[in-house]
Write a protein that holds these residues in place. Structure first.
Motif, PDB file in Angstrom:
ATOM      1  N   ALA A   1       0.528  17.742 -11.287  1.00 14.53           N
ATOM      2  CA  ALA A   1      -0.901  17.866 -10.617  1.00 14.53           C
ATOM      3  C   ALA A   1      -0.714  18.315  -9.053  1.00 14.53           C
ATOM      4  N   PHE A   2       0.212  19.043  -8.678  1.00 15.57           N
ATOM      5  CA  PHE A   2       0.695  19.869  -7.660  1.00 15.57           C
ATOM      6  C   PHE A   2      -0.516  19.366  -6.430  1.00 15.57           C
ATOM      7  N   GLU A   3      -1.773  20.069  -6.658  1.00 14.39           N
ATOM      8  CA  GLU A   3      -2.869  20.473  -5.636  1.00 14.39           C
ATOM      9  C   GLU A   3      -3.709  18.751  -5.297  1.00 14.39           C
ATOM     10  N   GLU A   4      -4.049  17.922  -6.406  1.00  9.61           N
ATOM     11  CA  GLU A   4      -3.583  16.662  -6.303  1.00  9.61           C
ATOM     12  C   GLU A   4      -3.188  16.065  -5.015  1.00  9.61           C
ATOM     13  N   ALA A   5      -1.397  16.207  -6.075  1.00  8.37           N
ATOM     14  CA  ALA A   5      -0.860  15.514  -4.841  1.00  8.37           C
ATOM     15  C   ALA A   5      -0.856  15.383  -3.853  1.00  8.37           C
ATOM     16  N   LYS A   6      -1.641  17.058  -3.535  1.00  8.03           N
ATOM     17  CA  LYS A   6      -1.494  17.150  -1.302  1.00  8.03           C
ATOM     18  C   LYS A   6      -2.129  16.036  -0.950  1.00  8.03           C
TER      19      LYS A   6
ATOM     20  N   GLY B   1       3.514  10.286  -9.501  1.00  5.18           N
ATOM     21  CA  GLY B   1       2.887  10.682 -11.311  1.00  5.18           C
ATOM     22  C   GLY B   1       2.143  11.874 -11.093  1.00  5.18           C
ATOM     23  N   LEU B   2       0.836  11.891  -9.965  1.00  4.57           N
ATOM     24  CA  LEU B   2       0.532  13.369  -9.796  1.00  4.57           C
ATOM     25  C   LEU B   2       1.917  14.540 -10.357  1.00  4.57           C
ATOM     26  N   LEU B   3       2.892  14.494  -9.139  1.00  2.73           N
ATOM     27  CA  LEU B   3       4.054  15.305  -9.597  1.00  2.73           C
ATOM     28  C   LEU B   3       3.847  15.538 -10.734  1.00  2.73           C
ATOM     29  N   ASN B   4       4.466  14.489 -12.216  1.00  4.51           N
ATOM     30  CA  ASN B   4       5.351  14.426 -13.173  1.00  4.51           C
ATOM     31  C   ASN B   4       4.173  14.609 -14.388  1.00  4.51           C
ATOM     32  N   ILE B   5       2.699  15.081 -13.889  1.00  7.65           N
ATOM     33  CA  ILE B   5       1.566  15.886 -14.714  1.00  7.65           C
ATOM     34  C   ILE B   5       1.644  16.853 -14.091  1.00  7.65           C
TER      35      ILE B   5
ATOM     36  N   ASN C   1       0.679  -1.232  -0.237  1.00  5.67           N
ATOM     37  CA  ASN C   1       0.198  -0.240   0.117  1.00  5.67           C
ATOM     38  C   ASN C   1       0.579   1.261   0.432  1.00  5.67           C
ATOM     39  N   PHE C   2       1.859   0.835   0.933  1.00  2.00           N
ATOM     40  CA  PHE C   2       2.490   2.805   0.669  1.00  2.00           C
ATOM     41  C   PHE C   2       3.364   2.286  -0.220  1.00  2.00           C
ATOM     42  N   LYS C   3       3.869   1.844  -1.464  1.00  8.45           N
ATOM     43  CA  LYS C   3       4.459   1.670  -2.553  1.00  8.45           C
ATOM     44  C   LYS C   3       3.580   2.340  -3.607  1.00  8.45           C
ATOM     45  N   ASN C   4       2.244   1.841  -3.788  1.00  5.82           N
ATOM     46  CA  ASN C   4       1.380   1.961  -4.279  1.00  5.82           C
ATOM     47  C   ASN C   4       0.980   3.430  -4.164  1.00  5.82           C
ATOM     48  N   HIS C   5       0.796   4.557  -2.936  1.00  3.70           N
ATOM     49  CA  HIS C   5       0.787   5.280  -2.518  1.00  3.70           C
ATOM     50  C   HIS C   5       1.517   6.606  -3.693  1.00  3.70           C
ATOM     51  N   ILE C   6       2.595   6.653  -2.795  1.00  2.00           N
ATOM     52  CA  ILE C   6       3.887   6.914  -3.553  1.00  2.00           C
ATOM     53  C   ILE C   6       4.400   7.379  -4.838  1.00  2.00           C
ATOM     54  N   GLN C   7       3.946   6.062  -5.946  1.00  5.57           N
ATOM     55  CA  GLN C   7       3.954   5.590  -7.024  1.00  5.57           C
ATOM     56  C   GLN C   7       2.417   6.657  -7.704  1.00  5.57           C
ATOM     57  N   VAL C   8       1.282   7.362  -7.100  1.00  3.57           N
ATOM     58  CA  VAL C   8       0.859   7.475  -7.244  1.00  3.57           C
ATOM     59  C   VAL C   8       0.804   9.150  -7.583  1.00  3.57           C
ATOM     60  N   ILE C   9       1.511   9.163  -6.067  1.00  6.37           N
ATOM     61  CA  ILE C   9       1.578  11.351  -5.386  1.00  6.37           C
ATOM     62  C   ILE C   9       3.407  11.159  -6.420  1.00  6.37           C
TER      63      ILE C   9
END
Length: 85
Positions: free
Chosen positions: A80-85, A74-78, A64-72
């Protein structure tokens, strides 16, 4: 295998209580040893089971932790700073 130690312990105790000749005290100590081995093996099986459950829980949390980090990430790469918060 564990049940054999219990059966051997009970059998040797029966020989002790029946006052079987020649090896009277041998049966007592052998029976005690088998019963002690039985309880040690049962305790070890419980410990191994607990460790296995702990390992499974740790794997789940790590996944679960790896999944959350991967999502964050990905959001930072595109951008999407507000969604990454």
């Amino acid at each position: 295998m564990v049940k054999y130690f219990l059966l051997l312990g009970i059998f040797t105790f029966l020989l002790f209580f029946l006052k079987f000749p020649y090896y009277y005290y041998f049966y007592l100590f052998t029976g005690l040893n088998y019963l002690l081995l039985f309880f040690i093996i049962v305790k070890l099986e419980n410990t191994i089971s607990s460790i296995s459950n702990l390992d499974l829980a740790t794997r789940s949390q790590r996944h679960n932790f790896k999944n959350h980090i991967q999502v964050i990430y990905g959001l930072l790469n595109i951008d999407a700073f507000e969604e990454a918060k």
